[in-house]
Write a protein that holds these residues in place. Structure first.
Motif, PDB file in Angstrom:
ATOM      1  N   PRO A 228       0.844  -1.211   0.000  1.00  0.00           N
ATOM      2  CA  PRO A 228       0.000   0.000   0.000  1.00  0.00           C
ATOM      3  C   PRO A 228       0.872   1.252   0.000  1.00  0.00           C
ATOM      4  CG  PRO A 228       0.033  -1.025   2.172  1.00  0.00           C
ATOM      5  CD  PRO A 228       0.765  -1.951   1.261  1.00  0.00           C
ATOM      6  N   SER A 229       0.275   2.394   0.265  1.00  0.00           N
ATOM      7  CA  SER A 229       0.957   3.685   0.170  1.00  0.00           C
ATOM      8  C   SER A 229       2.361   3.639   0.770  1.00  0.00           C
ATOM      9  CB  SER A 229       0.128   4.755   0.879  1.00  0.00           C
ATOM     10  OG  SER A 229      -1.164   4.814   0.321  1.00  0.00           O
ATOM     11  N   SER A 230       3.357   3.904  -0.081  1.00  0.00           N
ATOM     12  CA  SER A 230       4.759   3.804   0.329  1.00  0.00           C
ATOM     13  C   SER A 230       5.460   5.138   0.103  1.00  0.00           C
ATOM     14  CB  SER A 230       5.475   2.703  -0.457  1.00  0.00           C
ATOM     15  OG  SER A 230       4.827   1.458  -0.273  1.00  0.00           O
ATOM     16  N   TYR A 231       6.201   5.571   1.113  1.00  0.00           N
ATOM     17  CA  TYR A 231       6.879   6.874   1.059  1.00  0.00           C
ATOM     18  C   TYR A 231       8.368   6.648   1.277  1.00  0.00           C
ATOM     19  CZ  TYR A 231       2.047   8.228   1.544  1.00  0.00           C
ATOM     20  OH  TYR A 231       0.693   8.350   1.348  1.00  0.00           O
ATOM     21  N   VAL A 232       9.164   7.132   0.322  1.00  0.00           N
ATOM     22  CA  VAL A 232      10.584   6.814   0.286  1.00  0.00           C
ATOM     23  C   VAL A 232      11.402   8.056   0.649  1.00  0.00           C
ATOM     24  CG1 VAL A 232      12.446   5.826  -1.087  1.00  0.00           C
ATOM     25  CG2 VAL A 232      10.064   5.200  -1.577  1.00  0.00           C
ATOM     26  N   GLY A 233      12.343   7.876   1.598  1.00  0.00           N
ATOM     27  CA  GLY A 233      13.192   8.973   2.036  1.00  0.00           C
ATOM     28  C   GLY A 233      14.333   9.229   1.074  1.00  0.00           C
ATOM     29  N   THR A 234      15.407   9.811   1.566  1.00  0.00           N
ATOM     30  CA  THR A 234      16.570  10.119   0.741  1.00  0.00           C
ATOM     31  C   THR A 234      17.638   9.051   0.931  1.00  0.00           C
ATOM     32  OG1 THR A 234      17.250  11.579   2.554  1.00  0.00           O
ATOM     33  CG2 THR A 234      16.254  12.609   0.621  1.00  0.00           C
ATOM     34  N   PRO A 235      18.507   8.876  -0.075  1.00  0.00           N
ATOM     35  CA  PRO A 235      19.568   7.868   0.051  1.00  0.00           C
ATOM     36  C   PRO A 235      20.480   8.156   1.242  1.00  0.00           C
ATOM     37  CG  PRO A 235      19.392   8.662  -2.208  1.00  0.00           C
ATOM     38  CD  PRO A 235      18.547   9.563  -1.377  1.00  0.00           C
ATOM     39  N   ALA A 236      20.893   7.096   1.917  1.00  0.00           N
ATOM     40  CA  ALA A 236      21.836   7.205   3.031  1.00  0.00           C
ATOM     41  C   ALA A 236      23.115   6.501   2.599  1.00  0.00           C
ATOM     42  CB  ALA A 236      21.263   6.549   4.285  1.00  0.00           C
ATOM     43  N   SER A 237      24.192   7.256   2.435  1.00  0.00           N
ATOM     44  CA  SER A 237      25.437   6.664   1.957  1.00  0.00           C
ATOM     45  C   SER A 237      26.088   5.775   3.010  1.00  0.00           C
ATOM     46  CB  SER A 237      26.421   7.754   1.521  1.00  0.00           C
ATOM     47  OG  SER A 237      26.687   8.638   2.594  1.00  0.00           O
ATOM     48  N   ASP A 238      25.755   6.024   4.301  1.00  0.00           N
ATOM     49  CA  ASP A 238      26.241   5.156   5.374  1.00  0.00           C
ATOM     50  C   ASP A 238      25.238   5.170   6.520  1.00  0.00           C
ATOM     51  OD1 ASP A 238      26.694   7.462   6.974  1.00  0.00           O
ATOM     52  OD2 ASP A 238      28.671   7.709   6.089  1.00  0.00           O
ATOM     53  N   ALA A 239      25.575   4.487   7.615  1.00  0.00           N
ATOM     54  CA  ALA A 239      24.644   4.305   8.731  1.00  0.00           C
ATOM     55  C   ALA A 239      24.209   5.621   9.368  1.00  0.00           C
ATOM     56  CB  ALA A 239      25.277   3.406   9.792  1.00  0.00           C
ATOM     57  N   SER A 240      25.082   6.624   9.356  1.00  0.00           N
ATOM     58  CA  SER A 240      24.772   7.882  10.038  1.00  0.00           C
ATOM     59  C   SER A 240      23.647   8.659   9.375  1.00  0.00           C
ATOM     60  CB  SER A 240      26.028   8.770  10.101  1.00  0.00           C
ATOM     61  OG  SER A 240      26.432   9.150   8.789  1.00  0.00           O
ATOM     62  N   GLU A 241      23.306   8.330   8.117  1.00  0.00           N
ATOM     63  CA  GLU A 241      22.276   9.072   7.384  1.00  0.00           C
ATOM     64  C   GLU A 241      20.934   8.352   7.319  1.00  0.00           C
ATOM     65  OE1 GLU A 241      23.988   9.880   3.598  1.00  0.00           O
ATOM     66  OE2 GLU A 241      25.467  11.300   4.373  1.00  0.00           O
ATOM     67  N   VAL A 242      20.867   7.165   7.915  1.00  0.00           N
ATOM     68  CA  VAL A 242      19.632   6.367   7.855  1.00  0.00           C
ATOM     69  C   VAL A 242      18.494   7.052   8.601  1.00  0.00           C
ATOM     70  CG1 VAL A 242      18.556   4.226   8.662  1.00  0.00           C
ATOM     71  CG2 VAL A 242      20.702   4.145   7.405  1.00  0.00           C
ATOM     72  N   ALA A 243      18.775   7.616   9.781  1.00  0.00           N
ATOM     73  CA  ALA A 243      17.729   8.294  10.559  1.00  0.00           C
ATOM     74  C   ALA A 243      17.145   9.464   9.780  1.00  0.00           C
ATOM     75  CB  ALA A 243      18.290   8.776  11.891  1.00  0.00           C
ATOM     76  N   ARG A 244      17.998  10.199   9.061  1.00  0.00           N
ATOM     77  CA  ARG A 244      17.505  11.320   8.253  1.00  0.00           C
ATOM     78  C   ARG A 244      16.617  10.819   7.114  1.00  0.00           C
ATOM     79  NH1 ARG A 244      21.839  15.127   5.369  1.00  0.00           N
ATOM     80  NH2 ARG A 244      22.111  13.218   4.157  1.00  0.00           N
ATOM     81  N   SER A 245      17.002   9.710   6.506  1.00  0.00           N
ATOM     82  CA  SER A 245      16.178   9.129   5.446  1.00  0.00           C
ATOM     83  C   SER A 245      14.797   8.760   5.982  1.00  0.00           C
ATOM     84  CB  SER A 245      16.877   7.895   4.868  1.00  0.00           C
ATOM     85  OG  SER A 245      16.122   7.317   3.825  1.00  0.00           O
ATOM     86  N   TYR A 246      14.777   8.212   7.214  1.00  0.00           N
ATOM     87  CA  TYR A 246      13.503   7.856   7.845  1.00  0.00           C
ATOM     88  C   TYR A 246      12.655   9.098   8.114  1.00  0.00           C
ATOM     89  CZ  TYR A 246      10.315   6.319  11.563  1.00  0.00           C
ATOM     90  OH  TYR A 246       9.201   6.069  12.322  1.00  0.00           O
ATOM     91  N   GLN A 247      13.265  10.140   8.647  1.00  0.00           N
ATOM     92  CA  GLN A 247      12.537  11.384   8.922  1.00  0.00           C
ATOM     93  C   GLN A 247      11.944  11.965   7.640  1.00  0.00           C
ATOM     94  OE1 GLN A 247      15.599  13.704  10.793  1.00  0.00           O
ATOM     95  NE2 GLN A 247      15.569  12.480  12.676  1.00  0.00           N
ATOM     96  N   ARG A 248      12.708  11.905   6.574  1.00  0.00           N
ATOM     97  CA  ARG A 248      12.231  12.478   5.305  1.00  0.00           C
ATOM     98  C   ARG A 248      11.132  11.631   4.675  1.00  0.00           C
ATOM     99  NH1 ARG A 248      17.709  15.136   2.564  1.00  0.00           N
ATOM    100  NH2 ARG A 248      17.721  16.965   3.943  1.00  0.00           N
ATOM    101  N   SER A 249      11.169  10.327   4.905  1.00  0.00           N
ATOM    102  CA  SER A 249      10.070   9.500   4.391  1.00  0.00           C
ATOM    103  C   SER A 249       8.769   9.862   5.097  1.00  0.00           C
ATOM    104  CB  SER A 249      10.393   8.008   4.580  1.00  0.00           C
ATOM    105  OG  SER A 249      10.419   7.658   5.944  1.00  0.00           O
ATOM    106  N   GLN A 250       8.855  10.164   6.403  1.00  0.00           N
ATOM    107  CA  GLN A 250       7.667  10.586   7.144  1.00  0.00           C
ATOM    108  C   GLN A 250       7.194  11.966   6.694  1.00  0.00           C
ATOM    109  OE1 GLN A 250       7.513   9.169  11.495  1.00  0.00           O
ATOM    110  NE2 GLN A 250       9.682   9.525  11.150  1.00  0.00           N
ATOM    111  N   MET A 251       8.141  12.878   6.474  1.00  0.00           N
ATOM    112  CA  MET A 251       7.793  14.223   5.997  1.00  0.00           C
ATOM    113  C   MET A 251       7.132  14.157   4.629  1.00  0.00           C
ATOM    114  SD  MET A 251      11.307  16.101   7.224  1.00  0.00           S
ATOM    115  CE  MET A 251      11.023  17.638   6.341  1.00  0.00           C
ATOM    116  N   THR A 252       7.598  13.218   3.807  1.00  0.00           N
ATOM    117  CA  THR A 252       7.010  13.037   2.471  1.00  0.00           C
ATOM    118  C   THR A 252       5.558  12.624   2.586  1.00  0.00           C
ATOM    119  OG1 THR A 252       9.158  12.392   1.562  1.00  0.00           O
ATOM    120  CG2 THR A 252       7.211  11.772   0.292  1.00  0.00           C
ATOM    121  N   ARG A 253       5.281  11.737   3.521  1.00  0.00           N
ATOM    122  CA  ARG A 253       3.895  11.291   3.705  1.00  0.00           C
ATOM    123  C   ARG A 253       2.992  12.436   4.150  1.00  0.00           C
ATOM    124  NH1 ARG A 253       0.495   8.778   8.461  1.00  0.00           N
ATOM    125  NH2 ARG A 253      -1.156   7.838   7.232  1.00  0.00           N
TER     126      ARG A 253
END
Length: 369
Positions: A228-253
């Motif tokens: 169902p409805s899927s919202y994709v964050g930004t690419p994370a080049s390493d582990a330190s950027e994964v949380a930001r990708s998650y935040q942006r996927s929520q902001m996208t929704r």
């Protein structure tokens, strides 16, 4: 090693097949499970005092009197990973019950192994979920501990990844349905990928190849699974950027809802400008001048379509089913009301932000209230 619960499970399953009482004891001879409830928690003296815990023990009628509360029968050692962890006993004449001994012993050892493996899987899953929550919330309070968990789970923290949030419709977001969806997704994940239920959504941390067209591949993967409805964050080049990708996927929704954008897969990159302005709007940093005269709905819709058509007048007129002259007339009305020329890039940006998006934000806010 053998809990009371497992011991009684062994008793219940074996006694469902055999008509003899079964006792399960730990290494010290304490009866953990029995078909005779009065014997649970008592000590089987013959088992306790045998010379070698690994030896099988048969008790014949003439030997019963030697021990307190002991009946005739056979007692066989239970093994796990080549060590003695307890004893299983069958009450009855040794000559009768001896033939069932190895079968009962094998059944007990299988139940213990299965339970241990299940407990291990559940433990690993709990560690995996804790690790994933910590990763998404960016709470690396103890980086050494975080890396230790990653090593234990075989997670390479240097692989590029991206976060996807999957939201089932409101009438299908029960915990049972979310768990079913999570299991379905996990069957299609690679070893370095993770997924979990988090409140009303499924969060997926998926590996990507930055050099490739990952967006197209992700969209194909999501649609292949009929998510169902899927919202994709930004690419994370390493582990330190994964949380930001998650935040942006929520902001996208949130922004997609605020702008009434409807699609089964939406990437942050599609709405990066709208996300920025919506964030400003929510923090009272983005508004239109109070003195500005409001635009009629038809002109707001015209501006919206014009932007979606990349500023191409002919395409906009076709989308709106109007003549080009009608479109020019509407542009003139917008200029007259706002003092901004839609065919000028800077003015169009201002009009899109303060009239189209702000109108949509307020409209969605009113619906929620």
């Amino acid at each position: 090693m053998i809990s009371n619960e497992i011991a009684q499970m062994i008793v219940d399953r074996t006694m469902a097949i055999l008509s003899y009482n079964i006792n399960v004891m730990d290494e010290k001879g304490i009866i953990l499970g029995s078909g005779d409830t009065k014997r649970r928690g008592t000590i089987h003296e013959a088992v306790k005092y045998r010379k070698n815990p690994a030896d099988h023990l048969e008790i014949h009628p003439k030997e019963v009197e030697k021990w307190n509360g002991v009946d005739q029968g056979i007692n066989l050692s239970i093994y796990y990973e080549n060590r003695t962890i307890g004893t299983i006993g069958i009450t009855g004449p040794p000559g009768e019950v001896r033939k069932y001994g190895e079968l009962v012993k094998m059944t007990a050892e299988m139940i213990i192994e299965q339970r241990y493996l299940l407990d291990q899987v559940q433990y690993d899953e709990r560690i995996r979920r804790e690790f994933l929550y910590q990763w998404l919330e960016d709470t690396h309070a103890n980086d050494r501990e975080f890396k230790r968990k990653a090593d234990m789970l075989g997670i390479d923290l240097d692989i590029p990844r991206i976060v996807i949030c999957v939201f089932p419709p409101s009438d299908r977001n029960s915990r049972d349905h979310l768990d079913q969806l999570e299991r379905k997704i996990k069957t299609h994940l690679r070893p370095q990928e993770l997924a979990t239920v988090l409140e009303d959504r499924i969060v997926i941390i998926k590996t990507i190849a930055l050099a490739e067209e990952y967006e197209m591949k992700l969209k194909e993967w999501i649609r292949f699974l009929h998510l169902p409805s899927s919202y994709v964050g930004t690419p994370a080049s390493d582990a330190s950027e994964v949380a930001r990708s998650y935040q942006r996927s929520q902001m996208t929704r949130k922004t997609a809802a605020a702008t009434s954008m409807k699609d089964d897969v939406i990437f942050y990159g599609q709405l990066s400008l709208e996300v920025l302005l919506y964030d400003l709007y929510q923090n009272d940093g983005f508004s239109v001048h109070q003195s500005d005269e409001p635009l009629p709905e038809v002109l707001i819709a015209t501006l919206k379509t014009y932007v979606e058509c990349d500023g191409k007048s002919a395409k906009t007129a076709d989308e709106l089913y109007i003549h080009r002259n009608t479109l020019q007339y509407r542009f003139a009305n917008i200029l007259n009301i706002t003092g901004r020329e839609p065919r000028n890039v800077r003015d169009l940006f201002y009009l899109y932000a303060t009239r189209v998006l702000l109108h949509s934000f307020k409209e969605q806010e009113d619906l929620i209230q």
